[in-house]
Design a protein around this motif. Structure first.
Motif, PDB file in Angstrom:
ATOM      1  N   GLU A  15     -16.857 -32.154  40.244  1.00 48.78           N
ATOM      2  CA  GLU A  15     -16.594 -32.086  39.488  1.00 48.78           C
ATOM      3  C   GLU A  15     -15.212 -33.206  37.993  1.00 48.78           C
ATOM      4  O   GLU A  15     -16.031 -34.344  37.500  1.00 48.78           O
ATOM      5  CB  GLU A  15     -16.758 -30.196  38.261  1.00 48.78           C
ATOM      6  CG  GLU A  15     -18.455 -30.342  38.709  1.00 48.78           C
ATOM      7  CD  GLU A  15     -18.405 -28.867  38.620  1.00 48.78           C
ATOM      8  OE1 GLU A  15     -17.409 -28.334  37.415  1.00 48.78           O
ATOM      9  OE2 GLU A  15     -19.645 -28.176  39.102  1.00 48.78           O
ATOM     10  N   GLY A  16     -14.799 -33.460  38.858  1.00 44.10           N
ATOM     11  CA  GLY A  16     -13.688 -33.383  38.562  1.00 44.10           C
ATOM     12  C   GLY A  16     -13.457 -35.355  38.524  1.00 44.10           C
ATOM     13  O   GLY A  16     -12.892 -36.093  37.323  1.00 44.10           O
ATOM     14  N   GLN A  17     -14.269 -35.999  39.155  1.00 44.62           N
ATOM     15  CA  GLN A  17     -14.620 -37.477  39.138  1.00 44.62           C
ATOM     16  C   GLN A  17     -16.348 -37.736  38.324  1.00 44.62           C
ATOM     17  O   GLN A  17     -16.600 -39.169  38.803  1.00 44.62           O
ATOM     18  CB  GLN A  17     -15.009 -37.731  41.312  1.00 44.62           C
ATOM     19  CG  GLN A  17     -13.433 -36.920  41.889  1.00 44.62           C
ATOM     20  CD  GLN A  17     -13.372 -37.136  42.777  1.00 44.62           C
ATOM     21  OE1 GLN A  17     -14.180 -37.364  43.257  1.00 44.62           O
ATOM     22  NE2 GLN A  17     -12.328 -38.324  43.500  1.00 44.62           N
ATOM     23  N   ASP A  18     -16.461 -36.962  37.832  1.00 47.15           N
ATOM     24  CA  ASP A  18     -18.412 -37.114  37.566  1.00 47.15           C
ATOM     25  C   ASP A  18     -18.021 -38.339  36.787  1.00 47.15           C
ATOM     26  O   ASP A  18     -18.777 -39.081  36.599  1.00 47.15           O
ATOM     27  CB  ASP A  18     -18.077 -36.396  36.383  1.00 47.15           C
ATOM     28  CG  ASP A  18     -19.111 -34.813  37.388  1.00 47.15           C
ATOM     29  OD1 ASP A  18     -19.197 -35.610  38.603  1.00 47.15           O
ATOM     30  OD2 ASP A  18     -19.678 -33.758  36.609  1.00 47.15           O
ATOM     31  N   ALA A  19     -17.072 -38.710  36.074  1.00 48.70           N
ATOM     32  CA  ALA A  19     -17.148 -39.527  34.884  1.00 48.70           C
ATOM     33  C   ALA A  19     -17.057 -41.076  35.355  1.00 48.70           C
ATOM     34  O   ALA A  19     -17.701 -42.196  35.334  1.00 48.70           O
ATOM     35  CB  ALA A  19     -15.642 -39.623  33.480  1.00 48.70           C
ATOM     36  N   GLU A  20     -16.062 -40.632  36.880  1.00 45.71           N
ATOM     37  CA  GLU A  20     -16.194 -41.560  37.641  1.00 45.71           C
ATOM     38  C   GLU A  20     -17.532 -42.543  38.405  1.00 45.71           C
ATOM     39  O   GLU A  20     -17.883 -42.818  38.591  1.00 45.71           O
ATOM     40  CB  GLU A  20     -15.116 -42.240  39.181  1.00 45.71           C
ATOM     41  CG  GLU A  20     -13.928 -42.672  38.441  1.00 45.71           C
ATOM     42  CD  GLU A  20     -12.957 -40.641  37.784  1.00 45.71           C
ATOM     43  OE1 GLU A  20     -13.753 -39.892  37.939  1.00 45.71           O
ATOM     44  OE2 GLU A  20     -12.069 -41.362  37.890  1.00 45.71           O
ATOM     45  N   LEU A  21     -18.149 -41.122  38.621  1.00 43.80           N
ATOM     46  CA  LEU A  21     -19.840 -41.415  38.869  1.00 43.80           C
ATOM     47  C   LEU A  21     -20.276 -41.821  38.196  1.00 43.80           C
ATOM     48  O   LEU A  21     -21.748 -42.711  38.722  1.00 43.80           O
ATOM     49  CB  LEU A  21     -19.226 -39.855  40.418  1.00 43.80           C
ATOM     50  CG  LEU A  21     -19.414 -39.601  41.335  1.00 43.80           C
ATOM     51  CD1 LEU A  21     -19.697 -38.171  41.330  1.00 43.80           C
ATOM     52  CD2 LEU A  21     -19.841 -40.459  41.971  1.00 43.80           C
ATOM     53  N   ARG A  22     -20.698 -41.482  37.464  1.00 52.25           N
ATOM     54  CA  ARG A  22     -21.334 -41.348  36.097  1.00 52.25           C
ATOM     55  C   ARG A  22     -21.333 -43.273  36.002  1.00 52.25           C
ATOM     56  O   ARG A  22     -22.533 -43.835  35.597  1.00 52.25           O
ATOM     57  CB  ARG A  22     -21.567 -40.941  34.671  1.00 52.25           C
ATOM     58  CG  ARG A  22     -21.922 -39.574  34.342  1.00 52.25           C
ATOM     59  CD  ARG A  22     -21.791 -38.949  32.931  1.00 52.25           C
ATOM     60  NE  ARG A  22     -22.557 -37.594  33.104  1.00 52.25           N
ATOM     61  CZ  ARG A  22     -21.167 -37.079  33.688  1.00 52.25           C
ATOM     62  NH1 ARG A  22     -20.004 -36.840  33.178  1.00 52.25           N
ATOM     63  NH2 ARG A  22     -21.528 -35.571  33.173  1.00 52.25           N
ATOM     64  N   LEU A  23     -20.096 -43.282  35.740  1.00 48.90           N
ATOM     65  CA  LEU A  23     -20.172 -45.236  35.585  1.00 48.90           C
ATOM     66  C   LEU A  23     -20.535 -45.726  36.570  1.00 48.90           C
ATOM     67  O   LEU A  23     -21.198 -47.197  36.679  1.00 48.90           O
ATOM     68  CB  LEU A  23     -18.318 -45.273  35.412  1.00 48.90           C
ATOM     69  CG  LEU A  23     -18.035 -46.918  35.130  1.00 48.90           C
ATOM     70  CD1 LEU A  23     -18.315 -46.868  33.856  1.00 48.90           C
ATOM     71  CD2 LEU A  23     -16.441 -47.513  35.332  1.00 48.90           C
ATOM     72  N   ALA A  24     -20.302 -46.376  37.804  1.00 45.88           N
ATOM     73  CA  ALA A  24     -20.857 -46.268  38.937  1.00 45.88           C
ATOM     74  C   ALA A  24     -22.283 -45.967  38.850  1.00 45.88           C
ATOM     75  O   ALA A  24     -22.915 -47.060  39.297  1.00 45.88           O
ATOM     76  CB  ALA A  24     -19.836 -45.766  40.241  1.00 45.88           C
TER      77      ALA A  24
END
Length: 90
Positions: A15-24
């Protein structure tokens, strides 16, 4: 429709990488729109979004030689099928 949980599972992310996943994911969806792919909710389109999202997520920085890996080879055929295949909007 793909969920964040789906993306996390495929990217082996937390979940800590959600921002990067949303951007991708946003970049992947924008790419498909630019490629003329209709916004239909189909398994093939979901696979294209998954592949592109993971590509953008994994390629956040260049490798040691300053280069980036090419996009997944099967992605081109998926995009062409989605763009021109049966059921594609004219």
């Amino acid at each position: 429709m793909l969920t964040m949980e789906d993306l996390r599972r495929w990217a082996v992310a937390d979940e800590g990488q959600d921002a990067e996943l949303r951007l991708a994911r946003a970049a992947a969806e924008s790419y498909l729109l630019g490629a003329g792919v209709p916004e239909d909710d189909t398994p093939d389109r979901d696979m294209a979004i998954l592949q592109l999202t993971l590509y953008y997520f994994d390629q956040r920085a260049p490798d040691a030689r300053g280069g980036y890996a090419p996009p997944p080879p099967a992605l081109r055929s998926i995009i062409l099928q989605l763009r021109y295949g049966e059921g594609a909007k004219a």
